[in-house]
Design a protein around this motif. Structure first.
Motif, PDB file in Angstrom:
ATOM      1  N   ALA A 189      11.314 -29.527 -36.451  1.00  0.00           N
ATOM      2  CA  ALA A 189      10.382 -28.421 -37.215  1.00  0.00           C
ATOM      3  C   ALA A 189       9.048 -29.335 -37.163  1.00  0.00           C
ATOM      4  O   ALA A 189       7.708 -28.675 -36.961  1.00  0.00           O
ATOM      5  N   HIS A 190       9.069 -30.535 -37.703  1.00  0.00           N
ATOM      6  CA  HIS A 190       7.878 -31.432 -38.163  1.00  0.00           C
ATOM      7  C   HIS A 190       7.384 -32.276 -37.159  1.00  0.00           C
ATOM      8  O   HIS A 190       6.314 -32.884 -37.671  1.00  0.00           O
ATOM      9  N   THR A 191       7.940 -32.608 -36.005  1.00  0.00           N
ATOM     10  CA  THR A 191       7.631 -33.441 -35.107  1.00  0.00           C
ATOM     11  C   THR A 191       8.382 -33.369 -33.649  1.00  0.00           C
ATOM     12  O   THR A 191       9.593 -32.588 -33.657  1.00  0.00           O
ATOM     13  N   TYR A 192       7.807 -33.853 -32.699  1.00  0.00           N
ATOM     14  CA  TYR A 192       8.332 -33.838 -31.487  1.00  0.00           C
ATOM     15  C   TYR A 192       8.143 -35.123 -30.795  1.00  0.00           C
ATOM     16  O   TYR A 192       6.921 -35.777 -30.951  1.00  0.00           O
ATOM     17  N   GLY A 223       8.523 -45.089 -19.093  1.00  0.00           N
ATOM     18  CA  GLY A 223       8.227 -45.826 -20.242  1.00  0.00           C
ATOM     19  C   GLY A 223       7.355 -45.491 -21.258  1.00  0.00           C
ATOM     20  O   GLY A 223       7.035 -45.950 -22.224  1.00  0.00           O
ATOM     21  N   ILE A 224       6.610 -44.336 -20.690  1.00  0.00           N
ATOM     22  CA  ILE A 224       5.619 -43.682 -21.813  1.00  0.00           C
ATOM     23  C   ILE A 224       6.056 -42.813 -22.998  1.00  0.00           C
ATOM     24  O   ILE A 224       7.160 -42.290 -22.627  1.00  0.00           O
ATOM     25  N   ARG A 225       5.706 -43.075 -24.115  1.00  0.00           N
ATOM     26  CA  ARG A 225       6.300 -42.188 -25.008  1.00  0.00           C
ATOM     27  C   ARG A 225       5.129 -41.232 -25.886  1.00  0.00           C
ATOM     28  O   ARG A 225       4.183 -41.921 -26.110  1.00  0.00           O
ATOM     29  N   ALA A 226       5.489 -40.048 -25.949  1.00  0.00           N
ATOM     30  CA  ALA A 226       4.499 -39.251 -26.563  1.00  0.00           C
ATOM     31  C   ALA A 226       5.091 -38.498 -27.537  1.00  0.00           C
ATOM     32  O   ALA A 226       6.039 -38.154 -27.486  1.00  0.00           O
ATOM     33  N   GLU A 227       4.254 -38.491 -28.632  1.00  0.00           N
ATOM     34  CA  GLU A 227       4.745 -37.787 -29.901  1.00  0.00           C
ATOM     35  C   GLU A 227       3.741 -36.862 -30.623  1.00  0.00           C
ATOM     36  O   GLU A 227       2.509 -37.139 -30.483  1.00  0.00           O
ATOM     37  N   ILE A 228       4.038 -36.201 -31.388  1.00  0.00           N
ATOM     38  CA  ILE A 228       3.100 -35.006 -32.207  1.00  0.00           C
ATOM     39  C   ILE A 228       3.570 -34.847 -33.637  1.00  0.00           C
ATOM     40  O   ILE A 228       4.848 -34.648 -33.805  1.00  0.00           O
ATOM     41  N   ALA A 229       2.574 -35.007 -34.305  1.00  0.00           N
ATOM     42  CA  ALA A 229       2.931 -34.429 -35.630  1.00  0.00           C
ATOM     43  C   ALA A 229       1.866 -33.691 -36.310  1.00  0.00           C
ATOM     44  O   ALA A 229       0.534 -33.943 -36.035  1.00  0.00           O
ATOM     45  N   PRO A 230       2.102 -32.288 -36.813  1.00  0.00           N
ATOM     46  CA  PRO A 230       1.043 -31.276 -36.917  1.00  0.00           C
ATOM     47  C   PRO A 230       0.930 -30.932 -38.297  1.00  0.00           C
ATOM     48  O   PRO A 230       1.436 -31.439 -39.155  1.00  0.00           O
ATOM     49  N   SER A 231      -0.031 -30.290 -38.410  1.00  0.00           N
ATOM     50  CA  SER A 231      -0.618 -29.672 -39.823  1.00  0.00           C
ATOM     51  C   SER A 231      -0.916 -27.908 -39.182  1.00  0.00           C
ATOM     52  O   SER A 231      -0.280 -27.645 -38.330  1.00  0.00           O
ATOM     53  N   GLU A 232      -1.447 -27.344 -40.164  1.00  0.00           N
ATOM     54  CA  GLU A 232      -1.616 -25.782 -39.742  1.00  0.00           C
ATOM     55  C   GLU A 232      -2.245 -25.649 -38.380  1.00  0.00           C
ATOM     56  O   GLU A 232      -2.066 -24.945 -37.711  1.00  0.00           O
ATOM     57  N   ARG A 233      -3.680 -26.264 -38.532  1.00  0.00           N
ATOM     58  CA  ARG A 233      -4.516 -26.151 -37.341  1.00  0.00           C
ATOM     59  C   ARG A 233      -4.813 -27.299 -36.640  1.00  0.00           C
ATOM     60  O   ARG A 233      -5.604 -27.294 -35.966  1.00  0.00           O
ATOM     61  N   GLY A 272      -2.920 -41.518 -40.821  1.00  0.00           N
ATOM     62  CA  GLY A 272      -2.196 -41.974 -39.933  1.00  0.00           C
ATOM     63  C   GLY A 272      -1.141 -40.884 -39.419  1.00  0.00           C
ATOM     64  O   GLY A 272      -0.814 -39.692 -39.811  1.00  0.00           O
ATOM     65  N   PHE A 273      -0.519 -41.297 -38.374  1.00  0.00           N
ATOM     66  CA  PHE A 273       0.663 -40.548 -37.869  1.00  0.00           C
ATOM     67  C   PHE A 273       1.717 -40.240 -38.508  1.00  0.00           C
ATOM     68  O   PHE A 273       2.204 -39.289 -38.922  1.00  0.00           O
ATOM     69  N   ASP A 274       2.211 -41.338 -39.126  1.00  0.00           N
ATOM     70  CA  ASP A 274       3.334 -41.376 -40.085  1.00  0.00           C
ATOM     71  C   ASP A 274       2.800 -40.261 -41.380  1.00  0.00           C
ATOM     72  O   ASP A 274       4.050 -39.632 -41.733  1.00  0.00           O
TER      73      ASP A 274
END
Length: 197
Positions: A17-20, A27-37, A150-152
């Motif tokens: 729910a909080h990350t993908y 070999g490429i890694r893509a990550e996302i961490a969201p807030s509301e908007r 930061g991302f974390d």
């Protein structure tokens, strides 16, 4: 689009729910961490690979401006799903933590552009936000919700927000499959908050 698609295995995905996160076969890694908007994307490129990002609207109903001087992205899209009746134009604003080596538009019949980064460590972070009001409001949303975090940190905030929502229900005696169903449905219930200001 088919030629530039990157293959991956679902075994190389992490979807919460909080990350993908996804590790592509190249070999490429893509990550996302969201807030509301807003959200922070983190891209990790292999050491010998070019660090490039491509931005491509689903169809021609949008606009994109890449500003090399400020190293920011501005744009909008009028494309929406069939479930978005009455939705207004969505504006976006993004900034990046690595300097650009090159950028430009690609002739596709849609708003399509690219950015090449001088990512010495193979990592690029993009902070991006949306608004239904204006590009300037999207920038304010980014500054307000993420700023320089930061991302974390953004991922931890998102996890705390989702934990607060999902912990409203405590289930006893359910099987693992039943728990997955319950919490998946709770997740979907809170997935699209109607925040238009």
């Amino acid at each position: 689009r088919a030629r530039r698609a990157l293959p991956f295995s679902h075994d190389q995905e992490l979807a919460r729910a909080h990350t993908y996160r996804v590790d592509f076969d190249n070999g490429i890694r893509a990550e996302i961490a969201p807030s509301e908007r807003a959200a922070v994307f983190r891209f990790r490129f292999p050491r010998d690979a070019d660090a490039n990002l491509l931005f491509d609207n689903v169809d021609q109903r949008g606009g994109l401006t890449l500003d090399a001087a400020t190293q920011t992205l501005r744009g909008y899209t009028d494309t929406r799903s069939g479930l978005s009746n009455g939705a207004a134009r969505m504006f976006v604003f993004a900034r990046f933590d690595q300097r650009w080596r090159d950028s430009g538009m690609i002739e596709t019949g849609r708003p399509t552009g690219f950015i090449k980064f001088a990512a010495d460590n193979g990592e690029v972070r993009m902070r991006i936000a949306t608004s239904l009001i204006s590009v300037e409001q999207a920038q304010r949303n980014l500054d307000h919700e993420i700023g320089g975090a930061g991302f974390d940190t953004v991922r931890e905030r998102a996890q705390a927000a989702w934990d607060a929502e999902l912990s409203r229900v405590k289930v006893q005696g359910a099987s693992d499959d039943q728990l997955t169903t319950i919490y998946s449905n709770l997740y979907r219930l809170f997935l699209y908050p109607n925040v238009a200001h």
